[in-house]
Design a protein around this motif. Sequence first.
Motif: not given
Length: 111
Positions: A1-28
């Motif tokens: 089975m395949k899956a699509l993950i939408l990861v294209g956003g700029f992550g503006t609500r998580l700034r400044p964390l997302t200034l240097s890398f994409p939101k999906p790479l932010v640790d949780f």
Amino acid sequence: MKALILVGGFGTRLRPLTLSFPKPLVDFANKPMILHQIEALKAVGVDEVVLAINYQPEVMLNFLKDFEAKLEIKITCSQETEPMGTAGPLALARDKLVDGSGEPFLSLTVM
């Protein structure tokens, strides 16, 4: 089975964390958000993940190359050249998701 993950956003609500890398790479919980999703998909039988990427695609793909082998799951990319909303990336990735077999696919987003 395949899956699509939408990861294209700029992550503006998580700034400044997302200034240097994409939101999906932010640790949780001590792990990037995207890994939580890919591991969960692998656990339910998904063998290929397509990432609909717009913002910093090279950073995301370089990070995930190591995990593709470790998790034994194929990770490919469908890259937007300009933001296309929510349905646009799905249409752009159509050829990677639909192969004529009629097999369903999952669609997720990184919130």
